[in-house]
Scaffold this active site. Structure first.
Site, short mmCIF file in Angstrom:
data_model
loop_
_atom_site.label_atom_id
_atom_site.label_comp_id
_atom_site.label_asym_id
_atom_site.label_seq_id
_atom_site.Cartn_x
_atom_site.Cartn_y
_atom_site.Cartn_z
N LYS A 280 -11.31 5.24 10.21
CA LYS A 280 -10.93 5.73 8.90
C LYS A 280 -12.06 6.59 8.33
O LYS A 280 -13.21 6.19 8.31
CB LYS A 280 -10.64 4.55 7.96
CG LYS A 280 -9.77 4.89 6.76
CD LYS A 280 -9.32 3.63 6.04
CE LYS A 280 -8.43 3.97 4.86
NZ LYS A 280 -7.97 2.76 4.13
N GLU A 366 2.41 -9.90 -0.91
CA GLU A 366 2.64 -10.22 -2.32
C GLU A 366 3.51 -11.46 -2.50
O GLU A 366 3.30 -12.25 -3.42
CB GLU A 366 3.31 -9.03 -3.02
CG GLU A 366 2.43 -7.80 -3.15
CD GLU A 366 2.49 -6.88 -1.93
OE1 GLU A 366 1.87 -5.81 -1.97
OE2 GLU A 366 3.17 -7.25 -0.94
N ARG A 394 7.65 -6.57 -5.21
CA ARG A 394 7.91 -7.10 -3.88
C ARG A 394 7.99 -8.63 -3.88
O ARG A 394 8.44 -9.24 -2.91
CB ARG A 394 6.82 -6.63 -2.92
CG ARG A 394 6.79 -5.12 -2.75
CD ARG A 394 5.43 -4.61 -2.24
NE ARG A 394 5.14 -5.02 -0.89
CZ ARG A 394 5.43 -4.31 0.20
NH1 ARG A 394 6.04 -3.15 0.10
NH2 ARG A 394 5.10 -4.74 1.39
#
Length: 636
Positions: A280, A366, A394
């Site tokens: 990344k 979540e 969610r």
């Protein structure tokens, strides 16, 4: 320059494999330069440059379907599909979206701002392809962080069972937004560290090919030997047992290796998973060294140093939340902070440093976080579920079934409530009031400023009768003085900020300041407007609502939330229940449509949530009804 020769994916196929490496360097430089002005998701896109080039080089979009999980790593895809000339407008109002957007290009076949959706979408597209008798490729690109989401496991299970032809590319950079956590992360770490696996597996496969096919028994023995090797070498076992052919790990920055892996994948029937290792922030030192900071940047930066060019201003509501939670946790050892992979964005980094044992990052999960908080509360702890409004959607079933139905004493810290700006429609926090206030047992609050927010946090901590939530926006605080002593606010009480006898604006959160500005403007026009801070969204201040109705004033309900189902609806419902049919109430909220990306100021202007719009609404009402608020205008 090679990049200037690309206007659509087919242009890429004219290049040799050797030319793709300098092309990747040009794309990285383009991204670094453009995002230094616009901001955006830099680190995720720098990490997938070679991967995206290889995909478009080997496959034929849009006939072949590329499904990007979340979509914030699709800038390279946008560049290669003819949108390079629009990057100056990235994440700006009416400009290029920071996520995949179906209306932007035929090459954008799936759009998402939330993680873990790509595998389910890929399965749906593969099923549709087969039902229609087509033969295109379906390719899902998902990060290792998104694999912590339960929806991804559900899809893996179904794909492996159905054995549809599709490819999953696991973009493994050990990060989502924050460093990944959990068993899946640890499992992938084992695969990354096993450098002998791929070579050993290839050698044994070659050995097996040399064994004469003397009969079925020997063939079965050979297959068992191959399976034994698979378990012995660890890598890919989980995915293979789920029904996938596992290929990898592959260096995600080696174009030749990627192209070879995709060629191998094309020869496999049924689902195949290609495990790609990427870095990344690849190619830009500041982003490589701190990929969390550079995951998504909202301000310009200096390319040479990586210094963010932030304007000096007040702290954000998130900053105030994080600091106040530390203060409260020092006084109450029952407080536990829970976050679904957002310790930085939710302001919990310093809390985690101060209380490492009381800071729980569950990854992108979540639903799990919500139910876990319910159990923590039942066992006498004081869990604080710190979550963005848009991501809390969610966990709706868990909030209803596990928290509110049990009346569990969970504290919700709902960040990014209201408009969020450049992240746009998938991230707007404008629905949580509507989908939470109708659930029994819950208390909902929103502060007008940072001082009131601190008192709300104290209110939530001392409240023991069930779930309680405070929601706050993605903006800087007004900068009001802070009280030294925090005291609970009586549940369900509103605050009269400004007295008025002609019209009253009932506002919540940042809209209280907008209402006050409108009242000042109206005062200059001879209209005495009152302002009420409706800081409790549930329960309502019923006594104040009754007094406002009896005063026969015009009421405006002003909220930065979905007009359908939020505070305005609650006010109208209350008057209907009381049989008050002559209450004169107008609603000003967010209309029944998705609001796209831009600045928060532009989004507020688009939907008419400004002081000027409030004044215009009231003046229009006065003209239409021929009233000078309390006195009917005599016809001339």
């Amino acid at each position: 320059m090679l990049l200037s020769q690309i206007h659509e994916p087919n242009d890429l196929k004219r290049f040799s494999v050797e030319q793709l490496t300098p092309l990747a360097a040009e794309i990285r430089q383009f991204l670094i330069e453009k995002l230094s002005v616009t901001g955006g998701h830099l680190a995720p896109n720098l990490g997938v440059v070679e991967l995206t080039i290889a995909l478009h080089y080997c496959y034929n979009s849009p006939r072949d379907k590329f499904i990007f999980d979340v979509g914030h790593q699709a800038y390279v895809h946008k560049i290669l599909t003819g949108r390079m000339d629009r990057f100056d407008t990235l994440r700006k109002y009416k400009g290029l979206c920071g996520f995949v957007k179906r209306c932007e290009s035929e090459h954008d076949v799936w759009e998402a701002g939330h993680s873990s959706t790509s595998l389910s979408a890929a399965m749906g597209m593969a099923l549709a392809r087969d039902l229609k008798g087509e033969d295109n490729k379906v390719i899902a690109i998902i990060g290792d962080g998104a694999l912590t989401g339960g929806m991804a496991f559900e899809a893996l299970n179904h794909i492996g069972h159905e054995q549809k032809d599709l490819m999953v590319i696991l973009n493994d950079n050990e990060m989502s937004i924050a460093p990944n956590v959990g068993a899946m992360h640890n499992y992938l770490t084992k695969i990354r560290s096993d450098k002998n696996y791929l070579r050993a597996k290839d050698e044994v496969e070659q050995l097996l090919k040399k064994i004469p096919a003397i009969g079925g028994k020997l063939a079965k023995t050979a297959e068992r030997l191959k399976d034994s090797l698979k378990y012995m070498m660890v890598s890919g076992v989980l995915f293979e047992e789920l029904g996938f052919t596992y290929l990898g790990p592959v260096d995600g920055h080696d174009l030749s290796g990627l192209i070879e892996a995709f060629t191998q994948a094309n020869n496999v029937s049924g689902p195949v998973l290609v495990h790609v290792l990427t870095t990344k922030g690849k190619g830009y030192t500041p982003a490589e060294e701190d990929s969390h900071k550079w995951h998504g940047i909202s301000t310009p930066y200096k390319i040479e140093s990586g210094q963010l060019l932030k304007a000096v201003g007040n702290p954000t509501y998130t900053d105030v939340f994080g600091q106040t939670l530390i203060e409260l946790a020092e006084q109450d050892e029952r407080i536990v902070a829970v976050t679904p992979a957002m310790p930085g964005g939710s302001g919990l980094v310093k809390f985690g440093e101060r209380f490492p044992g009381r800071m729980i990052d569950v990854g992108i999960a979540e639903q799990h976080a919500a139910t876990m908080c319910a159990a923590l509360a039942m066992e006498g702890m004081k869990p604080v579920y710190a979550v963005y409004s848009t991501f809390m959607q969610r966990a709706y079933d868990q909030i209803v079934h596990d928290i509110c139905r049990h009346n569990a004493n969970v504290m919700f810290a709902i960040d990014r409530a209201g408009f969020v700006g450049a992240d746009g429609e998938t991230h707007q926090g404008v629905y949580d009031i509507a989908f939470m206030r109708h659930i029994p047992n819950i208390v909902l609050m929103m502060p007008k400023d940072e001082n009131e927010m601190r008192h709300m946090m104290k209110t939530a901590l001392e409240y023991n009768d069930g779930p309680i939530a405070y929601r706050y926006p993605r903006i800087n605080v007004p900068g009001v003085p802070l009280d030294e002593e925090l005291v609970p606010i009586p549940i369900g009480t509103w605050e009269k900020v400004r007295e008025g006898d002609q019209v009253t604006i009932i506002a919540v959160g940042p809209m209280v300041q907008v209402a006050e500005e409108a009242a000042e403007m109206l005062k200059r026009d001879g209209v005495n407007a009152g302002v009420v801070n409706a800081r409790f969204l549930k329960p309502l201040d019923e006594s104040m609502l009754l007094s406002l109705a009896s005063a026969s004033t015009k009421l405006i309900v002003l909220e930065e939330a979905s007009q359908a189902g939020s505070l305005g609806s609650a006010v109208l419902e209350f008057y209907a229940e009381q049989g008050i049919v002559d209450a004169d109430v107008s609603l000003m909220g967010i209309p029944d449509r998705f609001i796209e990306h831009g600045s928060i100021k532009e989004q507020l202007q688009e939907v008419g949530l400004t002081a000027e719009a409030v004044v215009q609404r009231i003046q229009q009402y006065r003209a239409e009804h021929q009233f000078t608020f309390g006195k009917k205008v005599k016809p001339s």
